[in-house]
Each structure stands twice: as C-alpha cells, then as structure tokens.
Write an enzyme that holds these catalytic residues in place. Sequence first.
Site, PDB file in Angstrom:
ATOM      1  N   ILE A   1      92.470 -13.379  72.937  1.00 21.28           N
ATOM      2  CA  ILE A   1      93.615 -12.668  73.525  1.00 21.28           C
ATOM      3  C   ILE A   1      94.557 -12.138  72.438  1.00 21.28           C
ATOM      4  O   ILE A   1      95.243 -11.140  72.627  1.00 21.28           O
ATOM      5  CB  ILE A   1      94.352 -13.554  74.547  1.00 21.28           C
ATOM      6  CG1 ILE A   1      95.347 -12.720  75.341  1.00 21.28           C
ATOM      7  CG2 ILE A   1      95.050 -14.726  73.895  1.00 21.28           C
ATOM      8  CD1 ILE A   1      95.693 -13.275  76.681  1.00 21.28           C
TER       9      ILE A   1
ATOM     10  N   THR B   1     105.007 -22.304  75.848  1.00 21.29           N
ATOM     11  CA  THR B   1     104.435 -23.574  76.293  1.00 21.29           C
ATOM     12  C   THR B   1     102.910 -23.604  76.353  1.00 21.29           C
ATOM     13  O   THR B   1     102.329 -24.673  76.561  1.00 21.29           O
ATOM     14  CB  THR B   1     104.977 -23.925  77.689  1.00 21.29           C
ATOM     15  OG1 THR B   1     104.950 -22.753  78.503  1.00 21.29           O
ATOM     16  CG2 THR B   1     106.389 -24.440  77.601  1.00 21.29           C
TER      17      THR B   1
ATOM     18  N   ILE C   1     100.404 -23.093  74.097  1.00 21.57           N
ATOM     19  CA  ILE C   1      99.696 -23.865  73.070  1.00 21.57           C
ATOM     20  C   ILE C   1     100.028 -25.353  73.250  1.00 21.57           C
ATOM     21  O   ILE C   1      99.171 -26.216  73.076  1.00 21.57           O
ATOM     22  CB  ILE C   1     100.047 -23.346  71.657  1.00 21.57           C
ATOM     23  CG1 ILE C   1      99.496 -21.914  71.500  1.00 21.57           C
ATOM     24  CG2 ILE C   1      99.486 -24.249  70.577  1.00 21.57           C
ATOM     25  CD1 ILE C   1      99.872 -21.224  70.184  1.00 21.57           C
TER      26      ILE C   1
ATOM     27  N   SER D   1      82.244 -15.221  71.345  1.00 21.89           N
ATOM     28  CA  SER D   1      81.678 -13.888  71.133  1.00 21.89           C
ATOM     29  C   SER D   1      82.654 -13.044  70.324  1.00 21.89           C
ATOM     30  O   SER D   1      83.749 -12.739  70.798  1.00 21.89           O
ATOM     31  CB  SER D   1      81.419 -13.235  72.496  1.00 21.89           C
ATOM     32  OG  SER D   1      81.288 -11.856  72.322  1.00 21.89           O
TER      33      SER D   1
ATOM     34  N   LYS E   1     110.683 -22.265  63.106  1.00 24.18           N
ATOM     35  CA  LYS E   1     111.352 -21.968  64.376  1.00 24.18           C
ATOM     36  C   LYS E   1     112.213 -23.163  64.778  1.00 24.18           C
ATOM     37  O   LYS E   1     111.692 -24.259  64.988  1.00 24.18           O
ATOM     38  CB  LYS E   1     110.287 -21.687  65.449  1.00 24.18           C
ATOM     39  CG  LYS E   1     110.863 -21.535  66.840  1.00 24.18           C
ATOM     40  CD  LYS E   1     109.807 -21.210  67.872  1.00 24.18           C
ATOM     41  CE  LYS E   1     110.395 -21.247  69.269  1.00 24.18           C
ATOM     42  NZ  LYS E   1     109.389 -21.040  70.310  1.00 24.18           N
TER      43      LYS E   1
ATOM     44  N   GLY F   1      86.111 -19.417  71.634  1.00 20.30           N
ATOM     45  CA  GLY F   1      86.636 -19.764  70.311  1.00 20.30           C
ATOM     46  C   GLY F   1      87.976 -19.096  70.041  1.00 20.30           C
ATOM     47  O   GLY F   1      88.226 -18.602  68.947  1.00 20.30           O
TER      48      GLY F   1
END
Length: 507
Positions: free
Chosen positions: A50, A351, A353, A44, A83, A17
């Site tokens: 990340i 790049t 995503i 979890s 951006k 997730g």
Amino acid sequence: MDEIDDPRIRSVVIVGGGTAGWMTAAALVQHFRTTPLKITVVESSDIGTIGVGEATIPTIRRFYGQLGLRDDDVMRATQATCKLGIRFIDWSGPGSDFIHPFGLYGQDVKGIGFHHYWLKQHRAGETAPLAAYSLGAALAAGGKFTLPSPNPPSSLSVFDWALHLDAGLFAQHLRAYAEAGGCARIDARIRSVELRPDDGFVRALTLDDGREVEGDLFVDCSGFKGLVIGEALGVGFEDWGRWLPCDAAYAVQSENRPGDAPAPFTRVTARSAGWQWGIPLRHRAGNGLVFSSAHLSDDQALAELMPHLLGDPLTEPRRIPFRPGRRTQAWAKNCVAIGLSAGFLEPLESTSIALIETGIERLKALFPDRRFAQPILDEFNDQTAREMERVRDFIILHYKLNRRTDTDFWRDCRAMAIPETLERKIALWTARGQFVRYRWEMFHPASWLAIYDGFGLYPDGHDPAVDAMDPAYLARSLAEMRANIADLVARTPNHAQFLAGLDPAAS
Ligand code: FAD
C-alpha cells in the site's frame, strides 16, 4: 511420531510482504528461534504494497526492541524522524491548534488526577493552558527533541516518543532480519487458495506458475482484499462508516525544503470534509488528504491537498479508497488476519501499525497447534474486536467534538449518534472528570485528556478533594511545574540537531 502424537505447527505461511507481513515474519522468527518452525513469506513485487503508513506510536519502539533492534539503527535504516505527538490544526475552528503528546500532564497528587488541580485553577482565572504542564507537548511545540531520561526525577519528565518512518524501508529492514533468521521468501502472485474438502481449512496457496505452497497456519497479511480470510474463507466485514465518515485518501510525497527543520510531530490539519497529514522524514515528506467521498469530489480533494504540501511534490498523488471497519473474525480456521486484512479505521491517530504489533503479540501468546482449539480462536477474536472498538471510539471522539461550522461534513459529524461505549466515556468525563477504562484500551487517560482539552470539553466540576489543598500552595506548585518544563525545553537541543547526531557523517 504421527500427527496425533505431535500436533505442533511445523510450517507458517505469511501471505503478503507489506509492513504487516514482514513485521509478523520478523517477530515469529525471533520468537521461535529455537524451535523447528518453517516460516515462509509469499509476496508479489508486481502487486506491491500500500506504500503509506509512516506515522507510528511509541509501541513501535518496543516492537523492534524485542527483536534486539536499536532506535538509532532503525532510524538510520528508515530515514526516520522523531515524533512526540500529533498536532491538530483547525479542528476546533479556524486558527485552533493543539498537540496530543505521548506523555503525561503534571503530577498526580495523593491519587487525584493532575487535571483536577488544573481545572480548579483554570476556573479561578489561571490562564496557563493544560499543555504547559506536558513536557512532551512543550518540546514538540518548540521543535525540540531529546531522549526521555531513563530515571525521571518526577513525572514532569515523563514523555514518550515514536517514529515517522519510510514504510517501504521499514519492511525491507525487517525482511533482512527475518531472512537472516531463516525465513523463506517467494516472490510470486497467488492465483488461488486451496481448502481441504473435509473441514474447509486452508491447505495451500497456488501460485501463478502452478506451484503450491502448503502450510499448517496461514497468516493473512494480504492487505485490504483479505485474500485468505475474506475471499477464500468468506469471513465478513463489520462496516463502521456510520461513525467514521472518511473513506478515501490521496497520498503524495514531497521534497524537503532546504533549511526547513523537520517537526517532531505529525501535523493533521482539518479541511472541508476530512483532514490533511504532513509527516516529515529525513529524505522527503509524506502528505495526504483523508476525506469523505460523499462530501468531496476527487478534484476538490486534490485542490485542497496540493497547495499545502510540506514541499514540492515528488510523486503523482495516488488515490486510496478504504472502508472503515473490521473483519468479523480476525482468526478463522487455520488463518489469522494481521494488518489491513483484519480491518482499518483511518490513519488519524496512527494506530494501524500498532494494531499489527498487538495482533502479533496475541498470536505469539495464543499460538495454537494443529488442532486449532476453538477457545484459542475465540479469545483471539474477542481481544482483537474489543481493542479495535476502543481505538474506533477514540478516533470517533475527534469527529464528534469538532467545533467547525463551515461545512455539512463537520456539522453532521457533531450531530451523529455515537457508540454506547463512547457515550459512557464522554458522560463520565463531563459529569465527574474521570475516565472509563475498558479492557484492551490502546490509549491511556492522558490521551483522552489531551483530546477533551484540545476540543474544550471540560467536566462540570473538579474532584472535591482538591479543595482541601491551600490555594496559594496550589498556585505555587503549578507555577513551579511550568517553570521546570520551560527550563527543560530551553536546555534541549532542537530536533534537527538530534537527528544530525544520529548520523556522524551528516553532522
Ligand atoms: P499491504 O501493504 O497492502 O501489503 C499487502 C501484501 O500482500 C503485499 O506484499 C502484496 O504484494 C501482497 N499480496 C496481495 N495480493 C497478493 C497476491 N494475489 N499474490 C501475492 N501477494 C499478494 N498506519 C500507521 O500505522 N500509520 C500511518 O500513518 C498510516 N497511514 C495510512 C494512510 C492511509 C491513507 C492508509 C490507507 C493507511 C495508512 N496506514 C497507516 C495503514 C498502514 O499503511 C497499513 O496498516 C500497513 O501498511 C500494513 O499494510 P499491510 O501490510 O496489511 O498491507
């Protein structure tokens, strides 16, 4: 109906997730809203995500637009800023500075690329840089932002924009969307992956508490480890470290300094053995150093990163090792890898995503049934591999063309052998000023042009058709384009004003 009569997929289990998992869940919920399909995300909260991935490219807006989400809502929910491109500092040597904007340069005339006109003038002594013909670059350099006109009067106003966003908030926003659409969520650690003995397909996940989660299709969004695609199914990894020398990062968040205006671009500054990012968000900033661990120790990396944060640190720097490359098959048996489990290049051109988005689009377009016909898997894998190679080549270009002479790292990058696909591109550019276009390119010619120009690599000549144009007329036209851009920039509010307008309470 028994299974043979009705082979439709009944249940999709998304493993993880993070950004990839919740983007996949939201998109599938929306796509299959009228179909009885059970979608479950297993993640979890002990393991977490990340936690980086804050700079995007404009395709992100089309992704959430398809979900019916609006720019301003997503921006408010994710503390986002705008951006217009990426600003490269010191890549061509100390003091060098250029912007890779999302948008076009000048106007093509009679099918001849604008850069040919510019090249001719440039050689004749015209000093205005190519960037003076990009509205996106000019807005970014001026710290300005406005929405592109939906009906641009000319290609001068063609630019696009993306977001800097808080990745955690983005995943939460998509989670709320997916759950409202019926997606189930299980918060548990996955202990093992159960394979069917007859054909090796995935049957179920076993959770720490012994529960089993069965499914027809598993989407592996478990991050670098590739829990299903790699660990359970044994799909290999193609290492691209020989071309992409960075293999680690330190990430740290910083406070916004009072009075500092957030830049409408991602800042990437070359350092001795890699580069540093600076990403402004509305509530804080993201910073990090991407580096080659063969060239720089952890202590040296921190010493290069910490003095140059966008503000005082809010978190301890976190080390993130990575291996550039791709999964040899993104889809194997009944498991599709999306996100870091499918591969990772490095974050220079934001790049990852975008590759999640195209992975999801591909899955929707090639959505299988329970027979998992091999041509579907082959097509998915072929498209994914080609697309990643194209992005890889674009990123390698930045290292290959660098002009720094200060360290072995940069000298080695300049001397390295590059993939043949990239060699062809550079060769055609230098020979004729044209762009090789392969299938599944993520970056358009204008992006290649921005990088060639930024690093000062120009073709030997210009298109001979340009010589048919009266030089005085050409000079006048170019001067007019520059003046139009400068005028538009002068009339555009600054980025901070635009952001304040998003949130009436804050303005
Ligand atoms: P993760 O965020 O790692 O999520 C994995 C999920 O799997 C988590 O929910 C975790 O809990 C779950 N999980 C794992 N194991 C288990 C288990 N045993 N049981 C249960 N759950 C489990 N991308 C960009 O587009 N722009 C950027 O600017 C950018 N910057 C980056 C900078 C760095 C240094 C790095 C390394 C990456 C960057 N990326 C960027 C990439 C981006 O962070 C990822 O593509 C994106 O976050 C997607 O990650 P993910 O969802 O695949 O994995």
